[in-house]
Design a protein around this motif. Structure first.
Motif, mmCIF file in Angstrom:
data_model
loop_
_atom_site.group_PDB
_atom_site.id
_atom_site.type_symbol
_atom_site.label_atom_id
_atom_site.label_comp_id
_atom_site.label_asym_id
_atom_site.label_seq_id
_atom_site.Cartn_x
_atom_site.Cartn_y
_atom_site.Cartn_z
ATOM 1 N N ILE A 60 0.868 -1.178 0.000
ATOM 2 C CA ILE A 60 0.000 0.000 0.000
ATOM 3 C C ILE A 60 0.900 1.222 0.000
ATOM 4 O O ILE A 60 1.806 1.327 0.837
ATOM 5 C CB ILE A 60 -0.898 0.009 1.250
ATOM 6 C CG1 ILE A 60 -1.907 -1.141 1.157
ATOM 7 C CG2 ILE A 60 -1.620 1.333 1.397
ATOM 8 C CD1 ILE A 60 -2.941 -1.129 2.246
ATOM 9 N N GLY A 61 0.682 2.130 -0.936
ATOM 10 C CA GLY A 61 1.510 3.336 -0.959
ATOM 11 C C GLY A 61 1.568 3.940 -2.343
ATOM 12 O O GLY A 61 0.743 3.628 -3.210
ATOM 13 N N ASN A 62 2.534 4.819 -2.562
ATOM 14 C CA ASN A 62 2.629 5.531 -3.845
ATOM 15 C C ASN A 62 3.960 5.239 -4.548
ATOM 16 O O ASN A 62 4.449 6.073 -5.300
ATOM 17 C CB ASN A 62 2.444 7.037 -3.644
ATOM 18 C CG ASN A 62 3.507 7.640 -2.742
ATOM 19 O OD1 ASN A 62 4.067 6.962 -1.893
ATOM 20 N ND2 ASN A 62 3.778 8.920 -2.929
ATOM 21 N N THR A 63 4.534 4.070 -4.299
ATOM 22 C CA THR A 63 5.780 3.703 -4.977
ATOM 23 C C THR A 63 5.468 3.206 -6.392
ATOM 24 O O THR A 63 4.377 2.692 -6.659
ATOM 25 C CB THR A 63 6.529 2.613 -4.190
ATOM 26 O OG1 THR A 63 5.630 1.531 -3.937
ATOM 27 C CG2 THR A 63 7.048 3.152 -2.871
ATOM 28 N N LYS A 64 6.439 3.375 -7.287
ATOM 29 C CA LYS A 64 6.239 2.988 -8.687
ATOM 30 C C LYS A 64 7.413 2.152 -9.179
ATOM 31 O O LYS A 64 8.527 2.252 -8.645
ATOM 32 C CB LYS A 64 6.107 4.227 -9.570
ATOM 33 C CG LYS A 64 4.851 5.014 -9.304
ATOM 34 C CD LYS A 64 4.700 6.175 -10.265
ATOM 35 C CE LYS A 64 3.376 6.883 -10.033
ATOM 36 N NZ LYS A 64 3.194 8.051 -10.867
ATOM 37 N N PRO A 105 8.270 12.181 5.706
ATOM 38 C CA PRO A 105 8.737 12.875 6.913
ATOM 39 C C PRO A 105 7.598 13.451 7.740
ATOM 40 O O PRO A 105 7.752 13.690 8.929
ATOM 41 C CB PRO A 105 9.647 13.982 6.363
ATOM 42 C CG PRO A 105 9.297 14.118 4.926
ATOM 43 C CD PRO A 105 8.763 12.804 4.466
ATOM 44 N N GLU A 106 6.458 13.678 7.099
ATOM 45 C CA GLU A 106 5.287 14.130 7.868
ATOM 46 C C GLU A 106 4.014 13.625 7.193
ATOM 47 O O GLU A 106 4.006 13.353 5.992
ATOM 48 C CB GLU A 106 5.247 15.654 7.972
ATOM 49 C CG GLU A 106 5.262 16.318 6.624
ATOM 50 C CD GLU A 106 5.399 17.835 6.723
ATOM 51 O OE1 GLU A 106 5.543 18.353 7.831
ATOM 52 O OE2 GLU A 106 5.335 18.475 5.668
ATOM 53 N N THR A 118 3.015 14.168 -3.719
ATOM 54 C CA THR A 118 3.753 14.749 -4.848
ATOM 55 C C THR A 118 5.237 14.908 -4.501
ATOM 56 O O THR A 118 6.076 15.066 -5.381
ATOM 57 C CB THR A 118 3.189 16.136 -5.240
ATOM 58 O OG1 THR A 118 3.358 17.023 -4.121
ATOM 59 C CG2 THR A 118 1.726 16.046 -5.617
ATOM 60 N N ARG A 119 5.544 14.899 -3.207
ATOM 61 C CA ARG A 119 6.940 15.113 -2.778
ATOM 62 C C ARG A 119 7.539 13.921 -2.052
ATOM 63 O O ARG A 119 8.761 13.811 -1.955
ATOM 64 C CB ARG A 119 7.018 16.342 -1.865
ATOM 65 C CG ARG A 119 6.635 17.635 -2.576
ATOM 66 C CD ARG A 119 6.512 18.791 -1.608
ATOM 67 N NE ARG A 119 7.698 18.953 -0.792
ATOM 68 C CZ ARG A 119 7.698 19.400 0.451
ATOM 69 N NH1 ARG A 119 6.575 19.720 1.031
ATOM 70 N NH2 ARG A 119 8.826 19.515 1.134
ATOM 71 N N HIS A 120 6.692 13.048 -1.510
ATOM 72 C CA HIS A 120 7.224 12.006 -0.631
ATOM 73 C C HIS A 120 6.678 10.628 -0.994
ATOM 74 O O HIS A 120 5.594 10.520 -1.569
ATOM 75 C CB HIS A 120 6.859 12.301 0.830
ATOM 76 C CG HIS A 120 7.356 13.632 1.290
ATOM 77 N ND1 HIS A 120 8.691 13.963 1.296
ATOM 78 C CD2 HIS A 120 6.686 14.719 1.747
ATOM 79 C CE1 HIS A 120 8.835 15.197 1.736
ATOM 80 N NE2 HIS A 120 7.633 15.685 2.007
ATOM 81 N N LEU A 121 7.453 9.615 -0.589
ATOM 82 C CA LEU A 121 7.021 8.233 -0.798
ATOM 83 C C LEU A 121 6.571 7.619 0.523
ATOM 84 O O LEU A 121 7.121 7.918 1.587
ATOM 85 C CB LEU A 121 8.171 7.384 -1.367
ATOM 86 C CG LEU A 121 8.595 7.696 -2.798
ATOM 87 C CD1 LEU A 121 9.798 6.839 -3.186
ATOM 88 C CD2 LEU A 121 7.437 7.447 -3.770
ATOM 89 N N ARG A 122 5.569 6.766 0.398
ATOM 90 C CA ARG A 122 5.126 5.988 1.567
ATOM 91 C C ARG A 122 4.898 4.569 1.075
ATOM 92 O O ARG A 122 4.291 4.362 0.014
ATOM 93 C CB ARG A 122 3.827 6.573 2.120
ATOM 94 C CG ARG A 122 3.305 5.881 3.386
ATOM 95 C CD ARG A 122 2.075 6.648 3.892
ATOM 96 N NE ARG A 122 1.648 6.235 5.216
ATOM 97 C CZ ARG A 122 0.661 5.368 5.457
ATOM 98 N NH1 ARG A 122 0.018 4.799 4.454
ATOM 99 N NH2 ARG A 122 0.323 5.073 6.699
ATOM 100 N N LEU A 123 5.370 3.589 1.815
ATOM 101 C CA LEU A 123 5.138 2.188 1.447
ATOM 102 C C LEU A 123 4.898 1.362 2.698
ATOM 103 O O LEU A 123 5.716 1.363 3.623
ATOM 104 C CB LEU A 123 6.341 1.614 0.681
ATOM 105 C CG LEU A 123 6.200 0.138 0.267
ATOM 106 C CD1 LEU A 123 5.033 -0.062 -0.693
ATOM 107 C CD2 LEU A 123 7.496 -0.385 -0.358
ATOM 108 N N MET A 124 3.739 0.687 2.701
ATOM 109 C CA MET A 124 3.379 -0.198 3.806
ATOM 110 C C MET A 124 3.069 -1.579 3.238
ATOM 111 O O MET A 124 2.640 -1.703 2.092
ATOM 112 C CB MET A 124 2.104 0.310 4.502
ATOM 113 C CG MET A 124 2.086 1.777 4.874
ATOM 114 S SD MET A 124 3.176 2.179 6.230
ATOM 115 C CE MET A 124 2.256 1.471 7.591
ATOM 116 N N TYR A 125 3.249 -2.601 4.063
ATOM 117 C CA TYR A 125 2.766 -3.943 3.719
ATOM 118 C C TYR A 125 1.517 -4.204 4.560
ATOM 119 O O TYR A 125 1.528 -3.945 5.770
ATOM 120 C CB TYR A 125 3.812 -5.005 4.074
ATOM 121 C CG TYR A 125 5.023 -5.056 3.176
ATOM 122 C CD1 TYR A 125 5.064 -4.376 1.960
ATOM 123 C CD2 TYR A 125 6.130 -5.813 3.537
ATOM 124 C CE1 TYR A 125 6.177 -4.444 1.139
ATOM 125 C CE2 TYR A 125 7.255 -5.894 2.720
ATOM 126 C CZ TYR A 125 7.271 -5.197 1.522
ATOM 127 O OH TYR A 125 8.380 -5.269 0.725
#
Ligand SMILES: [Fe+2]
Length: 296
Positions: A90-94, A136-137, A277-284
């Protein structure tokens, strides 16, 4: 090793437990039993930090302590961890310009407190979230303990609501989401047929602990049976306002290696947005099936 395990509550009401001194890559049967006991004693939320070293297999085996794992068949296979269909990214990684994770941007306030899929029967009983990468936030997750919130109600309110039934509906949730996201399509006729409204208790009993909880994913509930629309909305809103006060809630700011497991039968959760638009978040995420609430 068992003697080094620590536990401390995450809220003033006792809802939520952080466990320390655990290595999820190396769990004895005794420690597994302790974790399961803590999960039930916590009112439906455990937090374990510092597990950045574990492998997907450890995450799968740990989550399987709590029930039967889902295989995420309804999701794009590109969003699953290779060879571990139980683990959804789950997140916005590509990867190669395409999302390799399910990306759902949360709305700003008010928080969308919910328990996953309460309009389905059976409902998944819980989820495990593991943080791989965090912005970061923003991107925090809120949790609210519904057993502690129920127990804090006056006897008068408990008598009024014990035995009330509510109608949960996917269509109702979709329409709420459409108000904030006008481009979201209405639920198709097919999906409406697959997920007709279902009746649930407003006060549910946990099948393992026997504790009573408010069963209150407000955004899924279209009405209270035998109450007018205005009465329903007023009662449900008052109860949610009560249940999401600080003594019953915990907001988790994620760090890589954090793991949280919650119980959909007695806890609500709510996502918060981050600047994608500026940061990545990735969760399992792993989804657990098992014994349903009593009172349904
Ligand atoms: Fe959720």
């Amino acid at each position: 090793m068992a003697s080094t395990i620590g536990q401390h509550p995450l809220t003033a009401s006792g809802f939520g437990l952080e466990m320390s001194g655990l290595d999820l890559a190396d769990l004895s049967d005794q420690v597994r039993a302790q974790v399961l006991d803590a999960f039930h004693a916590s009112g439906g939320l455990i937090l374990i930090r510092g597990q950045g070293h574990i492998k997907p297999g450890h995450l799968r085996d740990f989550s399987a302590l709590f029930g039967t794992l889902e295989y995420n068949e309804k999701y794009n296979p590109d969003f699953l961890v290779p060879n571990y269909p139980e683990i959804l990214r789950i997140g916005n990684t590509k990867e190669n310009g395409e999302y390799n994770a399910l990306f759902i941007q949360a709305d700003p306030l008010p928080l969308l407190w919910h328990t996953d899929d309460s309009f389905r029967d059976p409902q998944p009983i819980g989820s495990c979230l593991f943080c791989v990468h965090t912005p970061p936030e923003g991107g925090e997750t809120g949790f609210a303990g519904m057993a502690a919130a129920y127990e804090a109600l006056s006897d008068e309110v408990k008598m009024r609501i014990d035995g009330l039934k509510t109608v949960h509906s996917y269509h109702h949730l979709n329409e709420i989401l459409r108000r904030k996201n006008p481009h979201r399509p209405p639920l198709s006729e097919d999906l409406r047929r697959q997920h007709p409204p279902i009746t649930r208790p407003l006060v549910a009993q946990h099948p393992v602990t026997g504790r009573k909880s408010l069963y209150l994913p407000l955004c899924h509930i279209e009405s209270v049976v035998d109450l007018s629309e205005d009465e329903s909305r007023e009662l449900l809103t008052d109860l949610q306002t009560h249940a999401t006060q600080p003594p019953f809630t915990y907001m988790h700011a994620w760090q890589p290696g954090d793991l949280v497991l919650w119980d959909n039968r007695c806890a609500l959760h709510a996502p918060t947005p981050f600047d994608d638009t500026r940061h990545l978040r990735l969760m399992y995420r792993l989804t657990v099936n098992g014994q349903q609430i009593v009172g349904f």
